[in-house]
Design a protein around this motif. Structure first.
Motif, PDB file in Angstrom:
ATOM      1  N   SER A   1       0.762  -1.463  -0.242  1.00  0.00           N
ATOM      2  CA  SER A   1      -0.082  -0.046   0.099  1.00  0.00           C
ATOM      3  C   SER A   1       0.772   1.150   0.124  1.00  0.00           C
TER       4      SER A   1
ATOM      5  N   ARG B   1     -12.513   5.721  -1.865  1.00  0.00           N
ATOM      6  CA  ARG B   1     -12.375   5.013  -0.810  1.00  0.00           C
ATOM      7  C   ARG B   1     -12.480   3.625  -1.747  1.00  0.00           C
TER       8      ARG B   1
ATOM      9  N   PHE C   1      -9.811  -5.270   3.225  1.00  0.00           N
ATOM     10  CA  PHE C   1      -8.901  -4.075   2.718  1.00  0.00           C
ATOM     11  C   PHE C   1      -9.656  -2.786   2.663  1.00  0.00           C
ATOM     12  N   ASP C   2      -9.189  -1.862   3.329  1.00  0.00           N
ATOM     13  CA  ASP C   2      -9.961  -0.585   3.125  1.00  0.00           C
ATOM     14  C   ASP C   2      -8.920   0.392   2.817  1.00  0.00           C
ATOM     15  N   TYR C   3      -8.980   1.205   1.700  1.00  0.00           N
ATOM     16  CA  TYR C   3      -8.007   2.214   1.377  1.00  0.00           C
ATOM     17  C   TYR C   3      -8.764   3.374   0.931  1.00  0.00           C
TER      18      TYR C   3
ATOM     19  N   THR D   1      -8.228   7.768   0.200  1.00  0.00           N
ATOM     20  CA  THR D   1      -7.024   8.712  -0.270  1.00  0.00           C
ATOM     21  C   THR D   1      -7.910  10.330  -0.557  1.00  0.00           C
TER      22      THR D   1
ATOM     23  N   SER E   1      -3.419   9.431   2.659  1.00  0.00           N
ATOM     24  CA  SER E   1      -3.886   8.195   2.350  1.00  0.00           C
ATOM     25  C   SER E   1      -3.886   7.443   3.713  1.00  0.00           C
ATOM     26  N   GLN E   2      -5.059   6.316   3.787  1.00  0.00           N
ATOM     27  CA  GLN E   2      -4.998   5.343   4.931  1.00  0.00           C
ATOM     28  C   GLN E   2      -5.531   4.117   4.383  1.00  0.00           C
ATOM     29  N   ASN E   3      -4.570   3.093   4.893  1.00  0.00           N
ATOM     30  CA  ASN E   3      -4.856   1.790   4.300  1.00  0.00           C
ATOM     31  C   ASN E   3      -5.074   1.012   5.626  1.00  0.00           C
TER      32      ASN E   3
ATOM     33  N   ARG F   1      -2.809  -0.835  10.178  1.00  0.00           N
ATOM     34  CA  ARG F   1      -3.215   0.487   9.532  1.00  0.00           C
ATOM     35  C   ARG F   1      -1.804   1.212   9.096  1.00  0.00           C
TER      36      ARG F   1
END
Length: 130
Positions: free
Chosen positions: A11, A70, A80-82, A84, A97-99, A109
């Motif tokens: 990621s 998202r 999986f949750d991404y 931006t 961003s957060q993954n 995370r």
């Protein structure tokens, strides 16, 4: 755990690619438009073992573009949750961003932020934890 670590590292690599391409990603197809462009895509398997959802919105106000996306994927017991957030002006590009990856009861995370001014990286932060 090795699997989660590889996903978190991957990621981060995706973030670098996104920063390189961010002006193209943030700019709507009609630069004269001030309307938001909204995208929503969903796929799933009949038995529910796989789902994918992507939501995004791009806004243009006087040549300043903002894009929020998202992507959520579930494969069996893994998710999986991404997320931006891009902001592009004449001279500044910001990306955060957060993954989030959850697998076998463990959640990891990764957060990242990059600021580019006049083509020069001014800030680059990232952190991760499980």
């Amino acid at each position: 755990m090795k699997h989660l670590t590889r996903l978190v590292v991957a990621s981060g690599a995706g973030l670098v690619l996104a920063v390189t391409a961010s002006p193209a990603l943030a700019a709507p197809s009609d630069p004269g438009s001030n309307r938001a462009q909204v995208e929503h895509v969903e796929f799933s398997s009949p038995d529910g073992s796989f789902t994918y959802e992507r939501r995004g919105v791009t806004r243009n106000a006087d040549g300043h573009y903002t894009t929020n996306t998202r992507e959520k994927t579930t494969i069996g017991q893994s998710s999986f949750d991404y997320k931006t957030h891009y902001t592009v002006t004449d001279k500044v590009t910001k990306l955060s961003s957060q993954n989030t990856v959850a697998e076998n009861g463990e959640t990891c995370r990764t957060n990242s932020q990059v600021v580019v001014v006049n083509g020069e990286t001014r800030r680059e932060n990232s952190g991760s934890g499980c």
